[in-house]
Design a protein around this motif. Structure first.
Motif, PDB file in Angstrom:
ATOM      1  N   ARG A 160     -63.246  -6.052  26.029  1.00 11.94           N
ATOM      2  CA  ARG A 160     -64.243  -4.444  26.167  1.00 11.94           C
ATOM      3  C   ARG A 160     -64.385  -4.517  26.940  1.00 11.94           C
ATOM      4  NH1 ARG A 160     -65.855  -6.536  21.231  1.00 11.94           N
ATOM      5  NH2 ARG A 160     -68.062  -6.078  21.689  1.00 11.94           N
ATOM      6  N   LEU A 163     -61.759  -3.617  29.935  1.00 11.85           N
ATOM      7  CA  LEU A 163     -61.715  -1.532  29.883  1.00 11.85           C
ATOM      8  C   LEU A 163     -61.834  -0.950  29.942  1.00 11.85           C
ATOM      9  CD1 LEU A 163     -59.279  -1.784  26.173  1.00 11.85           C
ATOM     10  CD2 LEU A 163     -58.784  -0.951  28.369  1.00 11.85           C
ATOM     11  N   ARG A 168     -58.731   4.248  33.953  1.00 13.21           N
ATOM     12  CA  ARG A 168     -57.452   5.003  33.704  1.00 13.21           C
ATOM     13  C   ARG A 168     -56.466   4.642  34.349  1.00 13.21           C
ATOM     14  NH1 ARG A 168     -56.892   6.164  28.856  1.00 13.21           N
ATOM     15  NH2 ARG A 168     -59.448   7.701  28.890  1.00 13.21           N
ATOM     16  N   THR A 217     -56.400  -5.358  21.652  1.00 15.42           N
ATOM     17  CA  THR A 217     -57.192  -4.898  22.545  1.00 15.42           C
ATOM     18  C   THR A 217     -56.057  -3.438  22.797  1.00 15.42           C
ATOM     19  OG1 THR A 217     -58.154  -6.705  23.703  1.00 15.42           O
ATOM     20  CG2 THR A 217     -58.511  -4.747  24.679  1.00 15.42           C
ATOM     21  N   ASN A 218     -57.242  -2.357  22.892  1.00 11.33           N
ATOM     22  CA  ASN A 218     -56.449  -1.102  23.327  1.00 11.33           C
ATOM     23  C   ASN A 218     -56.176  -0.839  24.717  1.00 11.33           C
ATOM     24  OD1 ASN A 218     -55.723   1.101  21.957  1.00 11.33           O
ATOM     25  ND2 ASN A 218     -57.789   2.304  23.091  1.00 11.33           N
ATOM     26  N   PHE A 219     -54.654  -1.761  25.121  1.00 12.24           N
ATOM     27  CA  PHE A 219     -54.245  -1.165  26.321  1.00 12.24           C
ATOM     28  C   PHE A 219     -53.467  -0.316  26.316  1.00 12.24           C
ATOM     29  CE2 PHE A 219     -56.225  -5.386  27.709  1.00 12.24           C
ATOM     30  CZ  PHE A 219     -57.100  -4.683  28.666  1.00 12.24           C
ATOM     31  N   LYS A 246     -54.265   0.254  31.761  1.00 12.50           N
ATOM     32  CA  LYS A 246     -55.689   1.216  30.639  1.00 12.50           C
ATOM     33  C   LYS A 246     -55.283   2.118  30.014  1.00 12.50           C
ATOM     34  CE  LYS A 246     -59.747   2.338  30.550  1.00 12.50           C
ATOM     35  NZ  LYS A 246     -61.259   2.603  31.554  1.00 12.50           N
TER      36      LYS A 246
END
Length: 246
Positions: A160, A163, A168, A217-219, A246
């Protein structure tokens, strides 16, 4: 079924053999002592490991430049830098920030920097991967962590933070030893050795499923492959290598 019975039994046997260490750890005496010893061990072990994965690291880090800013400047944060064994793979002129929770690595880090004068060190911070508060949001193009997620307290929290500090379109580069296939003898021995390994690996876990942590994870993109590092019979042989965007 046999493994489910044998693993706890063998774990207890190994813990019994190392009872003095367990007592020292319980009293809070082992960790401060080992934090001073561990960098000296890594300074000896890391070059051997680096030779084994030299080709893989060279190939992995060859794509770093594509994540540089439009100006061509690459801002790179390495977490768990340790002795600085990755420095030789970073492109010339990149702006480097290093973090490690163990301040006793500092003299080894400085030695590596003196041998890699193509790099510009901006900051060296004593910080854990779970708490990168000294790094602003979206401040870096690339985060690198090699043999780090195996030993952190909370891998999800570290990812986290990764990220958060990445801009971005930036990328997280990783190389980690991981849990073997559940049905394998390697996994059996990983589970047996885990309690003891943590003492000598500074909290390192042999059987952590880091791939699963990365996948949840939000990759936006995950490029990952599994490799084995020699010798193949050791519990640390299974690895994952790649980068996440990312």
């Amino acid at each position: 079924l046999v493994g489910m019975v044998l693993i706890p039994f063998l774990q207890r046997c190994s813990q019994l053999l190392l009872l003095p260490l367990h007592i020292l750890a319980h009293l809070g005496l082992w960790d401060p002592f080992y934090k001073k010893v561990f960098p000296h061990i890594m300074a000896r072990v890391a070059p051997t490991y680096n030779r084994k994965v030299f080709r893989q690291k060279q190939e992995l880090f060859s794509s770093l430049r594509k994540f540089a800013a439009p100006s061509g400047q690459l801002t790179l944060l390495e977490i768990g830098t340790g002795t600085g064994t990755n420095f030789q793979f970073y492109p010339p002129g990149c702006r480097l920030t290093c973090t490690d929770p163990n301040p006793n690595f500092s003299k080894f880090l400085l030695k590596s920097l003196s041998e890699n004068q193509h790099l510009k060190l901006e900051r060296s911070l004593v910080a854990s991967g779970e708490d990168l508060r000294q790094i602003p949001d979206g401040a870096v193009d690339v985060v690198v962590g090699t043999l780090v997620l195996c030993s952190v307290t909370d891998a999800e929290k570290v990812l986290r933070e990764v990220l958060r500090v990445l801009r971005r379109g930036g990328a997280f580069y990783f190389l980690e030893h991981v849990a073997a296939a559940r049905s394998s003898w390697t996994y059996f021995w990983q589970k047996v050795c885990d309690p003891v390994w943590k003492y000598f690996g500074d909290g390192c876990s042999l059987s952590r499923d880091t791939q699963q942590e990365l996948e949840k994870t939000n990759f936006s993109e995950l490029n990952l492959r599994r490799i084995h590092v020699t010798p193949y019979w050791v519990p640390t042989s299974p690895h994952i290598i790649g980068y996440a965007v990312k």
